[in-house]
Design a protein around this motif. Structure first.
Motif, PDB file in Angstrom:
ATOM      1  N   SER A   1       3.839 -21.925  14.956  1.00 56.75           N
ATOM      2  CA  SER A   1       3.250 -21.165  13.856  1.00 56.75           C
ATOM      3  C   SER A   1       3.019 -22.067  12.650  1.00 56.75           C
ATOM      4  O   SER A   1       1.999 -21.954  11.961  1.00 56.75           O
ATOM      5  N   THR A   2       3.942 -22.989  12.405  1.00 53.62           N
ATOM      6  CA  THR A   2       3.799 -23.923  11.286  1.00 53.62           C
ATOM      7  C   THR A   2       2.548 -24.773  11.440  1.00 53.62           C
ATOM      8  O   THR A   2       1.787 -24.986  10.481  1.00 53.62           O
ATOM      9  N   ASP A   3       2.301 -25.267  12.658  1.00 50.48           N
ATOM     10  CA  ASP A   3       1.105 -26.078  12.912  1.00 50.48           C
ATOM     11  C   ASP A   3      -0.165 -25.249  12.703  1.00 50.48           C
ATOM     12  O   ASP A   3      -1.172 -25.753  12.191  1.00 50.48           O
TER      13      ASP A   3
ATOM     14  N   ASP B   1       3.444 -16.497  13.549  1.00 48.83           N
ATOM     15  CA  ASP B   1       4.376 -15.607  12.871  1.00 48.83           C
ATOM     16  C   ASP B   1       3.616 -14.800  11.821  1.00 48.83           C
ATOM     17  O   ASP B   1       2.982 -15.371  10.930  1.00 48.83           O
ATOM     18  N   ALA B   2       3.679 -13.480  11.938  1.00 47.18           N
ATOM     19  CA  ALA B   2       2.977 -12.619  10.981  1.00 47.18           C
ATOM     20  C   ALA B   2       3.408 -12.901   9.553  1.00 47.18           C
ATOM     21  O   ALA B   2       2.589 -12.918   8.627  1.00 47.18           O
ATOM     22  N   GLU B   3       4.681 -13.142   9.360  1.00 51.60           N
ATOM     23  CA  GLU B   3       5.176 -13.389   8.009  1.00 51.60           C
ATOM     24  C   GLU B   3       4.693 -14.728   7.466  1.00 51.60           C
ATOM     25  O   GLU B   3       4.508 -14.876   6.256  1.00 51.60           O
ATOM     26  N   ASP B   4       4.498 -15.707   8.341  1.00 46.43           N
ATOM     27  CA  ASP B   4       3.916 -16.976   7.895  1.00 46.43           C
ATOM     28  C   ASP B   4       2.506 -16.745   7.362  1.00 46.43           C
ATOM     29  O   ASP B   4       2.097 -17.323   6.348  1.00 46.43           O
ATOM     30  N   MET B   5       1.750 -15.908   8.064  1.00 37.72           N
ATOM     31  CA  MET B   5       0.384 -15.605   7.647  1.00 37.72           C
ATOM     32  C   MET B   5       0.380 -14.830   6.325  1.00 37.72           C
ATOM     33  O   MET B   5      -0.418 -15.115   5.427  1.00 37.72           O
TER      34      MET B   5
ATOM     35  N   ALA C   1      -1.306 -16.206   2.748  1.00 36.17           N
ATOM     36  CA  ALA C   1      -2.317 -15.473   1.974  1.00 36.17           C
ATOM     37  C   ALA C   1      -1.838 -15.224   0.550  1.00 36.17           C
ATOM     38  O   ALA C   1      -2.613 -15.364  -0.415  1.00 36.17           O
ATOM     39  N   TYR C   2      -0.569 -14.880   0.431  1.00 34.25           N
ATOM     40  CA  TYR C   2      -0.030 -14.535  -0.888  1.00 34.25           C
ATOM     41  C   TYR C   2       0.190 -15.765  -1.768  1.00 34.25           C
ATOM     42  O   TYR C   2      -0.286 -15.824  -2.905  1.00 34.25           O
ATOM     43  N   THR C   3       0.888 -16.760  -1.217  1.00 32.78           N
ATOM     44  CA  THR C   3       1.280 -17.917  -2.020  1.00 32.78           C
ATOM     45  C   THR C   3       0.132 -18.872  -2.292  1.00 32.78           C
ATOM     46  O   THR C   3      -0.063 -19.327  -3.422  1.00 32.78           O
ATOM     47  N   ASP C   4      -0.646 -19.187  -1.262  1.00 28.93           N
ATOM     48  CA  ASP C   4      -1.680 -20.214  -1.396  1.00 28.93           C
ATOM     49  C   ASP C   4      -3.023 -19.688  -1.893  1.00 28.93           C
ATOM     50  O   ASP C   4      -3.884 -20.482  -2.294  1.00 28.93           O
ATOM     51  N   TYR C   5      -3.179 -18.361  -1.873  1.00 28.16           N
ATOM     52  CA  TYR C   5      -4.478 -17.825  -2.267  1.00 28.16           C
ATOM     53  C   TYR C   5      -4.358 -16.745  -3.351  1.00 28.16           C
ATOM     54  O   TYR C   5      -4.874 -16.907  -4.455  1.00 28.16           O
ATOM     55  N   TYR C   6      -3.657 -15.658  -3.054  1.00 30.57           N
ATOM     56  CA  TYR C   6      -3.587 -14.561  -4.029  1.00 30.57           C
ATOM     57  C   TYR C   6      -2.991 -15.018  -5.360  1.00 30.57           C
ATOM     58  O   TYR C   6      -3.553 -14.731  -6.427  1.00 30.57           O
TER      59      TYR C   6
ATOM     60  N   LYS D   1      -7.515 -11.843   1.143  1.00 24.98           N
ATOM     61  CA  LYS D   1      -7.878 -10.654   1.923  1.00 24.98           C
ATOM     62  C   LYS D   1      -8.468 -11.047   3.277  1.00 24.98           C
ATOM     63  O   LYS D   1      -8.202 -10.387   4.295  1.00 24.98           O
ATOM     64  N   GLU D   2      -9.229 -12.136   3.310  1.00 18.41           N
ATOM     65  CA  GLU D   2      -9.810 -12.613   4.569  1.00 18.41           C
ATOM     66  C   GLU D   2      -8.711 -13.043   5.541  1.00 18.41           C
ATOM     67  O   GLU D   2      -8.756 -12.704   6.735  1.00 18.41           O
ATOM     68  N   ILE D   3      -7.723 -13.772   5.044  1.00 18.73           N
ATOM     69  CA  ILE D   3      -6.611 -14.206   5.899  1.00 18.73           C
ATOM     70  C   ILE D   3      -5.807 -13.003   6.373  1.00 18.73           C
ATOM     71  O   ILE D   3      -5.423 -12.910   7.543  1.00 18.73           O
ATOM     72  N   GLN D   4      -5.573 -12.045   5.467  1.00 16.35           N
ATOM     73  CA  GLN D   4      -4.795 -10.864   5.840  1.00 16.35           C
ATOM     74  C   GLN D   4      -5.556 -10.002   6.829  1.00 16.35           C
ATOM     75  O   GLN D   4      -4.957  -9.383   7.715  1.00 16.35           O
ATOM     76  N   THR D   5      -6.878  -9.971   6.723  1.00 15.51           N
ATOM     77  CA  THR D   5      -7.695  -9.228   7.691  1.00 15.51           C
ATOM     78  C   THR D   5      -7.563  -9.852   9.078  1.00 15.51           C
ATOM     79  O   THR D   5      -7.446  -9.137  10.084  1.00 15.51           O
ATOM     80  N   PHE D   6      -7.578 -11.184   9.130  1.00 21.14           N
ATOM     81  CA  PHE D   6      -7.391 -11.877  10.406  1.00 21.14           C
ATOM     82  C   PHE D   6      -5.986 -11.605  10.951  1.00 21.14           C
ATOM     83  O   PHE D   6      -5.797 -11.402  12.150  1.00 21.14           O
ATOM     84  N   THR D   7      -5.015 -11.588  10.054  1.00 23.14           N
ATOM     85  CA  THR D   7      -3.643 -11.271  10.466  1.00 23.14           C
ATOM     86  C   THR D   7      -3.577  -9.882  11.077  1.00 23.14           C
ATOM     87  O   THR D   7      -2.899  -9.665  12.088  1.00 23.14           O
ATOM     88  N   LYS D   8      -4.292  -8.944  10.500  1.00 23.43           N
ATOM     89  CA  LYS D   8      -4.346  -7.584  11.038  1.00 23.43           C
ATOM     90  C   LYS D   8      -4.998  -7.560  12.415  1.00 23.43           C
ATOM     91  O   LYS D   8      -4.586  -6.796  13.299  1.00 23.43           O
ATOM     92  N   GLU D   9      -6.003  -8.430  12.635  1.00 23.06           N
ATOM     93  CA  GLU D   9      -6.638  -8.515  13.953  1.00 23.06           C
ATOM     94  C   GLU D   9      -5.648  -9.023  15.000  1.00 23.06           C
ATOM     95  O   GLU D   9      -5.656  -8.570  16.147  1.00 23.06           O
ATOM     96  N   ILE D  10      -4.796  -9.970  14.594  1.00 23.50           N
ATOM     97  CA  ILE D  10      -3.800 -10.521  15.524  1.00 23.50           C
ATOM     98  C   ILE D  10      -2.697  -9.516  15.785  1.00 23.50           C
ATOM     99  O   ILE D  10      -2.214  -9.368  16.911  1.00 23.50           O
ATOM    100  N   PHE D  11      -2.297  -8.801  14.733  1.00 28.77           N
ATOM    101  CA  PHE D  11      -1.173  -7.864  14.817  1.00 28.77           C
ATOM    102  C   PHE D  11      -1.618  -6.451  14.435  1.00 28.77           C
ATOM    103  O   PHE D  11      -1.236  -5.934  13.390  1.00 28.77           O
ATOM    104  N   PRO D  12      -2.446  -5.811  15.266  1.00 33.26           N
ATOM    105  CA  PRO D  12      -2.991  -4.495  14.900  1.00 33.26           C
ATOM    106  C   PRO D  12      -1.940  -3.396  14.803  1.00 33.26           C
ATOM    107  O   PRO D  12      -2.160  -2.398  14.113  1.00 33.26           O
ATOM    108  N   ASP D  13      -0.805  -3.577  15.482  1.00 35.81           N
ATOM    109  CA  ASP D  13       0.216  -2.531  15.505  1.00 35.81           C
ATOM    110  C   ASP D  13       1.418  -2.865  14.634  1.00 35.81           C
ATOM    111  O   ASP D  13       2.503  -2.314  14.830  1.00 35.81           O
ATOM    112  N   ASP D  14       1.238  -3.740  13.660  1.00 35.63           N
ATOM    113  CA  ASP D  14       2.310  -4.102  12.743  1.00 35.63           C
ATOM    114  C   ASP D  14       2.127  -3.333  11.440  1.00 35.63           C
ATOM    115  O   ASP D  14       1.148  -3.534  10.718  1.00 35.63           O
TER     116      ASP D  14
END
Length: 419
Positions: free
Chosen positions: A301-303, A334-338, A342-347, A356-369
């Protein structure tokens, strides 16, 4: 520290199944019972552990009226006993008035919730709530050091021990006072998600006082047989529903340490295949095991996060899809890494659209989170897209009806007439 899935590499050899274990792999909701003058660290310590570990936690009291913890900290319970949802785990903490445990309405609720929960944890004098209904009879238990004698004398059927941080009886875990609740909560996390995961939680909390060996675990014969004979020989037994996923993972770690990598792999796969939404923490166990066997593993996930920072989200999406072709259902992000990225490096740097773009992609990866969905809602709310934010908060609640943060957001928007 969230939840997801894998299967391509896992299906390379037969996997022992044991259907009764599966119900123990999806424990998520934890209720903490509070009372007036409750000891602050008794509930705040375990609360922090469980939140960091990714559980959904809520508080319950006799009523939902504000109460005063020790030192005049005002606390507003999420629920009263009359309307509190039944959790998977219930926690009883100390301080307050021990006499409350004798009140009929409280005893009735405690008895009901104990019968319907998977596990119970007590901190400090919270042990008296279980003692009053006989739930500690003929069991080993502990409590706050100044209350040891009182517990012994009042409930002679309990084998009360002192000078110990926690006692695990299988379904009931009791701890000593105040800070010992953190140790007991970390042990419970170890029981459910493995000691390695619990150690990570302790590290994130910068809590270096947890020494698992300071607790007493009443080991059952079932675990002893697995240690001796392995998983395949034992998981066909009729009483195989007594194992929790963390216990299986801890046994797998023991096999890893002795060089029995195949048996360790078997145990890890059992947990993954019987989990409803297995997360990255499980695949990190598998990653370590595969590396010991010199098998191929996906990027970390780090990579992957580093690739987003270096090459942008579009190229990262392409990389993600390429890795998924080889490791079809393996959860390597890791969802929390994503979320953190998004929060630290962008928001925080004023780049809401990129966050929002990164979080949208995160939602695509983890639709049931539920948490991923909720955070995306927050970004839409920050962007004044209230309709979309409300829709996402509601979807988070559809995923997890007990998700408190989404409920609070909707209540807040309702108060401001935005709903």
């Amino acid at each position: 520290m969230k939840k997801l899935l894998l299967i391509l590499c896992i299906l390379s050899q037969p996997i022992v199944t044991a259907q009764k274990i599966s119900k123990k792999n999806n424990i998520n909701n934890i209720a903490i019972f509070l009372q007036d003058n409750v000891e602050i660290l008794d509930f705040a310590g375990p609360l922090e552990v469980f939140l960091v570990a990714g559980f959904n936690v809520y508080t319950v009291a006799e009523t939902s009226d504000p109460l005063l913890a020790m030192h005049s900290l005002k606390v507003i319970p999420d629920y009263a006993i009359e309307n509190a949802p039944i959790p998977d785990i219930v926690v009883f903490v100390g301080g307050g008035d021990i006499g409350l445990s004798k009140k009929k309405s409280i005893k009735d609720w405690v008895e009901t919730v104990v019968q319907k929960t998977e596990l119970q944890l007590t901190v400090c004098t919270g042990a008296f709530f279980l003692a009053e209904i006989g739930a500690l009879d003929h069991k080993v238990a502990t409590t706050y050091h100044q209350s040891i004698s009182h517990l012994k004398n009042t409930f002679p059927k309990i084998d009360v021990r002192d000078n110990i941080r926690f006692v695990d009886n299988g379904k009931v875990i009791t701890t000593a006072g105040i800070s010992a609740g953190i140790d007991g909560a970390l042990h419970l996390v170890s029981k459910l998600k493995g000691e390695k995961y619990a150690t990570k939680v302790a590290s994130l909390m910068e809590y270096d006082k947890w020494i698992p060996e300071e607790g007493l675990i009443i080991k059952n014969d079932f675990i002893s047989k697995i240690e001796k004979y392995g998983f395949e020989h034992i998981l066909t037994e009729k009483n195989n529903d007594i194992l929790y996923p963390g216990e299986i993972l801890n046994l797998a770690e023991q096999f890893n340490k002795t060089g029995n990598y195949k048996e360790a792999e078997r145990g890890i796969k059992i947990v993954i295949n019987q989990s409803k939404n297995p997360g990255i923490e499980l695949y990190e166990y598998l990653r370590e095991n595969y590396k010991l066997q010199q098998k191929s593993v996906p990027i970390t996930s780090t990579d992957f996060i580093d690739s987003i920072k270096k090459n942008g989200i579009q190229k990262a999406k392409k990389m993600y899809n390429e890795v998924k072709k080889e490791f079809i259902d393996w959860v390597f992000v890791d969802a929390e890494d994503m979320i953190s990225l998004a929060y630290t490096d962008y928001y925080l740097k004023g780049k809401l659209s990129e966050a929002k773009e990164i979080q949208t992609f995160t939602k695509e990866i983890f639709p049931d989170d539920a948490y991923v969905t909720y955070v995306l809602g927050v970004y839409h709310e920050k962007d004044n897209d209230i309709t979309k934010a409300i829709d996402l908060y509601k979807k988070a609640l559809q995923i997890d009806p007990n998700f408190v943060m989404a409920k609070d957001k909707l209540k807040s928007l309702e108060k401001t007439s935005k709903i």
